[in-house]
Scaffold this motif. Structure first.
Motif, short mmCIF file in Angstrom:
data_model
loop_
_atom_site.label_atom_id
_atom_site.label_comp_id
_atom_site.label_asym_id
_atom_site.label_seq_id
_atom_site.Cartn_x
_atom_site.Cartn_y
_atom_site.Cartn_z
N ALA A 21 0.73 -1.33 -0.02
CA ALA A 21 0.00 0.04 0.12
C ALA A 21 0.97 1.28 -0.10
CB ALA A 21 -0.85 0.05 1.25
N SER A 23 0.57 3.86 1.67
CA SER A 23 0.56 4.49 3.15
C SER A 23 2.04 4.30 3.70
CB SER A 23 -0.61 3.70 3.87
OG SER A 23 -0.20 2.34 3.89
N ALA A 48 -2.87 -2.95 10.82
CA ALA A 48 -1.55 -3.14 10.08
C ALA A 48 -2.16 -3.54 8.77
CB ALA A 48 -0.97 -4.15 11.05
N ALA A 49 -2.94 -4.23 8.25
CA ALA A 49 -3.29 -4.73 7.12
C ALA A 49 -3.29 -3.72 5.89
CB ALA A 49 -4.55 -5.50 7.07
N PRO A 50 -2.99 -3.73 4.72
CA PRO A 50 -2.19 -5.21 4.35
C PRO A 50 -0.95 -5.49 4.79
CG PRO A 50 -2.34 -3.37 2.36
CD PRO A 50 -3.05 -2.95 3.75
N GLY A 51 -0.33 -4.28 5.35
CA GLY A 51 1.09 -4.64 6.15
C GLY A 51 2.43 -3.64 5.59
N TRP A 53 3.23 -0.68 6.69
CA TRP A 53 3.78 -0.18 7.84
C TRP A 53 4.52 -0.98 8.53
CZ3 TRP A 53 1.29 4.40 11.07
CH2 TRP A 53 0.98 5.39 10.20
N VAL A 70 -1.72 -6.26 14.31
CA VAL A 70 -3.20 -6.85 14.62
C VAL A 70 -3.87 -6.19 13.74
CG1 VAL A 70 -4.74 -7.02 16.34
CG2 VAL A 70 -2.48 -7.05 17.17
N LEU A 72 -8.01 -6.74 11.73
CA LEU A 72 -9.16 -7.36 11.74
C LEU A 72 -8.98 -8.33 10.33
CD1 LEU A 72 -11.70 -4.47 12.07
CD2 LEU A 72 -11.53 -6.39 13.44
N GLY A 90 -7.52 -10.15 14.20
CA GLY A 90 -8.93 -9.80 15.01
C GLY A 90 -9.03 -8.50 15.57
N VAL A 92 -8.31 -5.65 17.85
CA VAL A 92 -7.23 -5.25 18.91
C VAL A 92 -7.63 -4.90 20.13
CG1 VAL A 92 -7.01 -2.98 18.12
CG2 VAL A 92 -4.76 -4.00 18.91
N PHE A 93 -8.84 -4.71 20.35
CA PHE A 93 -9.39 -4.25 21.74
C PHE A 93 -10.14 -5.47 22.43
CE2 PHE A 93 -9.80 -0.55 18.94
CZ PHE A 93 -8.84 0.02 19.21
N ASP A 113 -2.28 3.17 12.46
CA ASP A 113 -2.84 3.58 11.24
C ASP A 113 -4.35 3.25 11.29
OD1 ASP A 113 -2.79 5.07 8.74
OD2 ASP A 113 -2.33 3.59 7.62
N VAL A 114 -4.87 2.74 12.24
CA VAL A 114 -6.31 2.11 12.42
C VAL A 114 -7.15 3.08 11.84
CG1 VAL A 114 -6.81 2.87 14.74
CG2 VAL A 114 -7.24 0.57 13.95
N ALA A 115 -8.04 2.61 11.06
CA ALA A 115 -9.17 3.32 10.47
C ALA A 115 -10.49 2.84 10.70
CB ALA A 115 -8.96 3.70 9.25
N LEU A 132 -11.68 4.95 18.32
CA LEU A 132 -10.58 4.20 18.03
C LEU A 132 -9.18 4.74 18.62
CD1 LEU A 132 -11.00 3.03 14.25
CD2 LEU A 132 -11.38 1.57 16.33
C1 LIG Z 1 -5.71 2.12 6.38
S1 LIG Z 1 -5.64 0.83 7.08
C2 LIG Z 1 -4.14 0.35 7.41
C3 LIG Z 1 -2.84 0.33 6.22
C4 LIG Z 1 -1.62 -0.14 6.84
N1 LIG Z 1 -0.89 0.84 7.93
C5 LIG Z 1 -0.66 -0.33 5.77
O1 LIG Z 1 0.26 0.64 5.66
O2 LIG Z 1 -0.71 -1.54 5.18
C6 LIG Z 1 -6.51 0.68 8.43
C7 LIG Z 1 -6.84 -0.73 9.07
O3 LIG Z 1 -7.52 -0.63 10.38
C8 LIG Z 1 -7.92 -1.93 10.65
N2 LIG Z 1 -9.02 -1.86 11.67
C9 LIG Z 1 -9.98 -1.11 11.91
N3 LIG Z 1 -10.51 -1.42 13.29
C10 LIG Z 1 -9.78 -2.34 13.86
C11 LIG Z 1 -9.81 -2.94 15.22
N4 LIG Z 1 -10.66 -2.82 16.01
N5 LIG Z 1 -8.72 -3.96 15.31
C12 LIG Z 1 -7.88 -4.28 14.44
N6 LIG Z 1 -7.59 -3.53 13.30
C13 LIG Z 1 -8.55 -2.66 13.00
C14 LIG Z 1 -8.90 -2.12 9.32
O4 LIG Z 1 -9.10 -3.54 9.10
C15 LIG Z 1 -7.77 -1.65 8.23
O5 LIG Z 1 -7.03 -2.62 7.70
#
Ligand SMILES: C[S@@+](CC[C@H](N)C(=O)[O-])C[C@H]1O[C@@H](n2cnc3c(N)ncnc32)[C@H](O)[C@@H]1O
Length: 205
Positions: A21, A23, A48-51, A53, A70, A72, A90, A92-93, A113-115, A132
């Motif tokens: 990504a 990002s 963290a997804a897709p990964g 960072w 961590v 979802l 999963g 994170v909370f 970077d959670v959103a 969040l």
């Molecule tokens: C913008 S993306 C992160 C991009 C990542 N920093 C990268 O560089 O690949 C935001 C992520 O926050 C995750 N997210 C949102 N709420 C979450 C939660 N409660 N627990 C874990 N992850 C969460 C979403 O699934 C999403 O993948």
């Protein structure tokens, strides 16, 4: 193809460098300015997804790196040789994630970077993002080592000043930053805390 779906300069460059990504360039800019990720100190990446960072942190730390991540959703990256990637898929909370976080810490840096999933209503989305971020700061308070660093993304338009004030009370330095890689129409900004003061007694190691 809309402007948003057309790969821009950052997206193409990220792919070329093996990042999933664009990002990654936001964190790269933050790291260049503030050196939040420190060699020899484990990192926690929340949302963290897709990964990108996570991979950036692993590459920055180099051999012996340990990053806990961590999300979802699943990661689409592989840890470079000689580095350790701990991943939990999963929320994170949850208590299960709390155990996972405790096993990988204390951390020298917490990246978030959670959103939230967005509704299109800026006020609603800003509120969800605020919620969040406040919970991520709770995690940082619990799992950061004294002197550690934090970066959180927040959507502007809500109570970001309250977030800033909270970080200011916990860290020696606070900065607000909008990296160049953030799209012009985006409401996201990053708030950085440097030098966790370790107010949580359990952290006073
Ligand atoms: C913008 S993306 C992160 C991009 C990542 N920093 C990268 O560089 O690949 C935001 C992520 O926050 C995750 N997210 C949102 N709420 C979450 C939660 N409660 N627990 C874990 N992850 C969460 C979403 O699934 C999403 O993948």
């Amino acid at each position: 193809m809309s402007n948003r779906s057309r790969p821009d300069h950052f997206t193409l460059k990220a792919r070329k460098m093996g990042y999933p990504a664009r990002s990654v360039f936001k964190l790269e800019e933050i790291q260049k300015k503030w050196s939040l990720i420190k060699r020899g100190k484990p990192v926690l990446d929340v949302g963290a997804a897709p990964g990108s960072w996570t991979l950036f942190a692993l590459r920055t730390l180099g051999k012996g790196a340990c990053v806990s991540a961590v999300d979802l959703k699943p990661l689409t990256i592989k840890a470079p040789p000689g580095t350790i990637l701990r991943f939990r898929q999963g929320d994170v909370f949850t208590p299960e994630s709390a155990d996972f976080l405790a096993e990988g810490g204390l951390y020298g840096c917490v990246l978030s970077d959670v959103a939230p999933s967005t509704s299109g209503n800026r006020l609603v989305d800003a509120r969800k993002s605020w919620n969040l971020v406040m919970r991520v700061i709770d995690l940082a308070e619990e799992h950061l080592t004294p002197g550690g660093n934090l970066v959180v993304k927040i959507f502007q338009g809500g109570d970001e000043n309250e977030v800033k004030a909270r970080i200011k009370a916990l860290f020696r330095e606070v900065k607000t930053f909008k990296p160049k890689a953030v799209r012009s129409e985006s409401m996201e900004i990053y708030i950085i805390g440097k030098g966790f003061m370790g107010l949580n007694q359990e952290n006073q190691l």
